[in-house]
Design an enzyme around this catalytic site. Structure first.
Site, PDB file in Angstrom:
ATOM      1  N   GLU A  63      43.972 -29.270  62.346  1.00 10.48           N
ATOM      2  CA  GLU A  63      43.813 -27.824  62.168  1.00 10.48           C
ATOM      3  C   GLU A  63      44.120 -27.405  60.738  1.00 10.48           C
ATOM      4  O   GLU A  63      43.417 -26.565  60.158  1.00 10.48           O
ATOM      5  CB  GLU A  63      44.713 -27.063  63.139  1.00 10.48           C
ATOM      6  CG  GLU A  63      44.549 -25.557  63.066  1.00 10.48           C
ATOM      7  CD  GLU A  63      43.164 -25.100  63.473  1.00 10.48           C
ATOM      8  OE1 GLU A  63      42.524 -24.354  62.684  1.00 10.48           O
ATOM      9  OE2 GLU A  63      42.701 -25.464  64.565  1.00 10.48           O
ATOM     10  N   TRP A 106      47.862 -36.361  77.441  1.00  8.39           N
ATOM     11  CA  TRP A 106      48.787 -35.647  78.328  1.00  8.39           C
ATOM     12  C   TRP A 106      48.389 -35.834  79.795  1.00  8.39           C
ATOM     13  O   TRP A 106      49.254 -36.031  80.648  1.00  8.39           O
ATOM     14  CB  TRP A 106      48.860 -34.167  77.940  1.00  8.39           C
ATOM     15  CG  TRP A 106      49.783 -33.971  76.776  1.00  8.39           C
ATOM     16  CD1 TRP A 106      49.485 -34.124  75.459  1.00  8.39           C
ATOM     17  CD2 TRP A 106      51.168 -33.635  76.850  1.00  8.39           C
ATOM     18  NE1 TRP A 106      50.603 -33.890  74.696  1.00  8.39           N
ATOM     19  CE2 TRP A 106      51.649 -33.580  75.514  1.00  8.39           C
ATOM     20  CE3 TRP A 106      52.040 -33.357  77.881  1.00  8.39           C
ATOM     21  CZ2 TRP A 106      52.971 -33.271  75.220  1.00  8.39           C
ATOM     22  CZ3 TRP A 106      53.356 -33.040  77.583  1.00  8.39           C
ATOM     23  CH2 TRP A 106      53.810 -33.012  76.256  1.00  8.39           C
TER      24      TRP A 106
END
Length: 117
Positions: A63, A106
């Site tokens: 990002e 995850w």
């Protein structure tokens, strides 16, 4: 030592600017802060916990690079340029791929924790 000190100051300045100028960076910093206790609960091993936090940190890194690309592109021209638009889209795609990778890590860790594997 002086070079290391200057590099540290440049890093701090870059991170501070990214935090001030981009909502996505602020959101991903929050996600990173939340990932530490969540990784402790979800990760079955110490290494898995480190991997989960690192996956979220990787999204933040991508990002910040995407933000740098966008800021540079906006500095080059404020006019609509299709090529610059494609470059910005590729930066956004990189963030999207990093998010998908992190999500997969995850989900795998959650499945591992509940005994699906």
């Amino acid at each position: 030592m002086l070079r290391l000190w200057r590099a540290t100051i440049n890093t701090r300045n870059g991170l501070a600017f990214a935090i001030r100028s981009e909502q996505a960076v602020r959101e991903e910093l929050c996600a990173l802060a939340l990932s530490v206790p969540l990784a402790w609960l979800i990760g079955a091993t110490v290494m898995r916990r480190v991997e989960l936090v690192a996956a979220v940190a990787f999204v933040l890194v991508v990002e910040i690079l995407n933000t740098a690309i966008e800021k540079l592109a906006d500095r080059l021209t404020t006019d609509h340029d299709p090529q610059i638009g494609r470059v910005k889209d590729m930066g956004s795609a990189a963030v999207g791929v990093a998010l998908l990778m992190s999500g997969a890590f995850w989900l795998f860790a959650i499945a591992e924790r509940i005994g699906a594997f």
